[in-house]
Design an enzyme around this catalytic site. Structure first.
Site, PDB file in Angstrom:
ATOM      1  N   ARG A  28      34.602  82.821  17.054  1.00  0.00           N
ATOM      2  CA  ARG A  28      34.587  81.418  17.482  1.00  0.00           C
ATOM      3  C   ARG A  28      35.868  80.682  17.096  1.00  0.00           C
ATOM      4  O   ARG A  28      36.388  79.864  17.870  1.00  0.00           O
ATOM      5  CB  ARG A  28      33.389  80.705  16.845  1.00  0.00           C
ATOM      6  CG  ARG A  28      33.299  79.223  17.161  1.00  0.00           C
ATOM      7  CD  ARG A  28      32.268  78.529  16.299  1.00  0.00           C
ATOM      8  NE  ARG A  28      32.644  78.483  14.892  1.00  0.00           N
ATOM      9  CZ  ARG A  28      33.484  77.574  14.377  1.00  0.00           C
ATOM     10  NH1 ARG A  28      34.052  76.670  15.149  1.00  0.00           N
ATOM     11  NH2 ARG A  28      33.769  77.598  13.100  1.00  0.00           N
TER      12      ARG A  28
ATOM     13  N   TYR B  43      16.624  73.580  23.688  1.00  0.00           N
ATOM     14  CA  TYR B  43      17.173  72.316  23.205  1.00  0.00           C
ATOM     15  C   TYR B  43      16.485  71.134  23.886  1.00  0.00           C
ATOM     16  O   TYR B  43      16.274  70.088  23.266  1.00  0.00           O
ATOM     17  CB  TYR B  43      18.675  72.267  23.452  1.00  0.00           C
ATOM     18  CG  TYR B  43      19.466  73.333  22.717  1.00  0.00           C
ATOM     19  CD1 TYR B  43      19.006  73.878  21.524  1.00  0.00           C
ATOM     20  CD2 TYR B  43      20.681  73.792  23.217  1.00  0.00           C
ATOM     21  CE1 TYR B  43      19.723  74.850  20.836  1.00  0.00           C
ATOM     22  CE2 TYR B  43      21.416  74.762  22.541  1.00  0.00           C
ATOM     23  CZ  TYR B  43      20.935  75.291  21.358  1.00  0.00           C
ATOM     24  OH  TYR B  43      21.651  76.245  20.699  1.00  0.00           O
TER      25      TYR B  43
ATOM     26  N   LYS C 278      31.282  67.252  13.740  1.00  0.00           N
ATOM     27  CA  LYS C 278      32.678  67.136  14.145  1.00  0.00           C
ATOM     28  C   LYS C 278      33.228  68.517  14.529  1.00  0.00           C
ATOM     29  O   LYS C 278      32.664  69.524  14.066  1.00  0.00           O
ATOM     30  CB  LYS C 278      33.483  66.532  12.997  1.00  0.00           C
ATOM     31  CG  LYS C 278      33.448  67.443  11.802  1.00  0.00           C
ATOM     32  CD  LYS C 278      33.726  66.809  10.534  1.00  0.00           C
ATOM     33  CE  LYS C 278      33.481  67.807   9.439  1.00  0.00           C
ATOM     34  NZ  LYS C 278      32.420  68.777   9.590  1.00  0.00           N
TER      35      LYS C 278
END
Length: 331
Positions: free
Chosen positions: A165, A58, A97
């Site tokens: 998740r 990243y 979001k």
């Protein structure tokens, strides 16, 4: 800025795939780079969507000088770290979001963006849908009178196990952050700032919410009733009611192409349907707004401004406090 907006996508999961697909339909946008935790994953994803470069970390994407803006598509608990990294790399950011895990983290991101004069926006894509934008225009026009109430729900039945998740506290699981953000954000969008909230929930064995219902009072006196669920397939409708009638976005309101407007005058009642199809899978509209803001030199969108993102995160914090939902990020 007249040249194409050069996008980077951080993460290669389902939502990243949806956004990469949308960029194909976004005028003046190009997918410059993709980052994953391994170069193999980034390369596979990037080649599928014709990205120019593939990064195996990243940080490499945050440091890429050929990227203007990064779409952060990692799980909720990583948004804070990832957004700060990209801002420190000089990148504008679009953060999926829920924006962060709590308001404190959201404040960190927005404070840094403002200090660096870099654009940042919460990726509440529904606000930018043509049908939703037109519904907002009609409500604001006074056609249904003074808006006084919103009813909104978002629920589906998940058969995922406790390790998924959606049910893992360490990954920001629960109905509220994944689904409840839609009714909450849209209530704020149509009725204005939230002044108070009352919430109840059914919790899972893992400690996150299976379903949550909450009522909101708004600063102008209006009221919203909202619900989200991972246990029930709800109608997923949004109704904005005023003194003269109501606007209703029917099944899957978050991805709507049409809505109905009903006006009641005594014994008479008129109803019409407004249809405004979205482009592609719908995510292109928020990408177009980011491009518009970057070209205009803005650091926030007037449709999804910083102050409202912070207020919504604060309301989520209060709902979680009332239902006993805590995450590691709250420590």
């Amino acid at each position: 800025m007249t040249q194409p907006i050069r996008w980077g996508i951080l993460g290669t999961g389902r939502i990243a795939r949806d956004f990469a697909t949308a960029l194909r339909d976004t005028p003046g946008a190009t997918l410059a780079a993709v980052a994953s935790r391994t170069v193999d994953s980034a390369t596979k994803f990037g080649q599928e969507f014709a990205a120019e470069r593939f990064h195996g970390s990243y940080q490499a994407l945050a440091d890429d000088p050929e990227v203007d803006v990064v779409y952060i598509a990692t799980p909720h608990p990583m948004h804070h770290e990832n957004a700060l990294m990209c801002l420190n790399g000089g990148k504008a950011v679009l953060v999926e979001k829920s924006f962060t895990m709590n308001r404190r983290q959201a404040e960190d991101i927005i404070r840094l963006a403002q200090a660096k004069r870099l654009f940042v926006m919460e990726a509440m894509w529904t606000r930018f849908m043509p049908a939703v934008a037109e519904a907002k225009r009609i409500v604001d026009s006074g056609e249904i009178g003074k808006p006084a109430h919103v009813s909104a729900d978002f629920g589906f039945t998940s058969n995922a196990g406790p390790e998924h998740r959606l049910f893992a506290p360490a990954l920001g699981g629960g109905a509220l952050l994944d689904l409840g953000i839609y009714p909450l954000s849209m209530s704020s969008f149509f009725l204005g700032a939230v002044a108070g909230v009352k919430a109840q929930a059914e919790m899972t064995d893992t400690g996150v919410d299976m379903q949550t219902a909450f009522t909101l009072t708004h600063e102008g006196g209006a009221v919203s009733s909202c619900a989200c669920s991972l246990r029930a397939r709800t109608p997923t409708e949004l109704t904005i009611s005023g003194t003269k009638g109501f606007v209703r976005l029917h099944d899957r309101f978050h991805n709507a192409d049409s809505f109905t407007v009903t006006v009641v005058d005594g014994a008479s009642r008129s109803e019409r349907t407004v249809t405004l199809p979205k482009s592609g899978n719908g995510y292109t509209h928020e990408a177009q707004e980011v491009g518009r803001c970057l070209r205009a030199g803005l650091i926030e969108s007037p449709v999804m401004p910083h102050a409202e993102t912070l207020a919504i995160m604060g309301t989520l914090d209060e709902i979680r406090a009332q239902i006993g939902l805590r995450y590691p990020a709250d420590a």
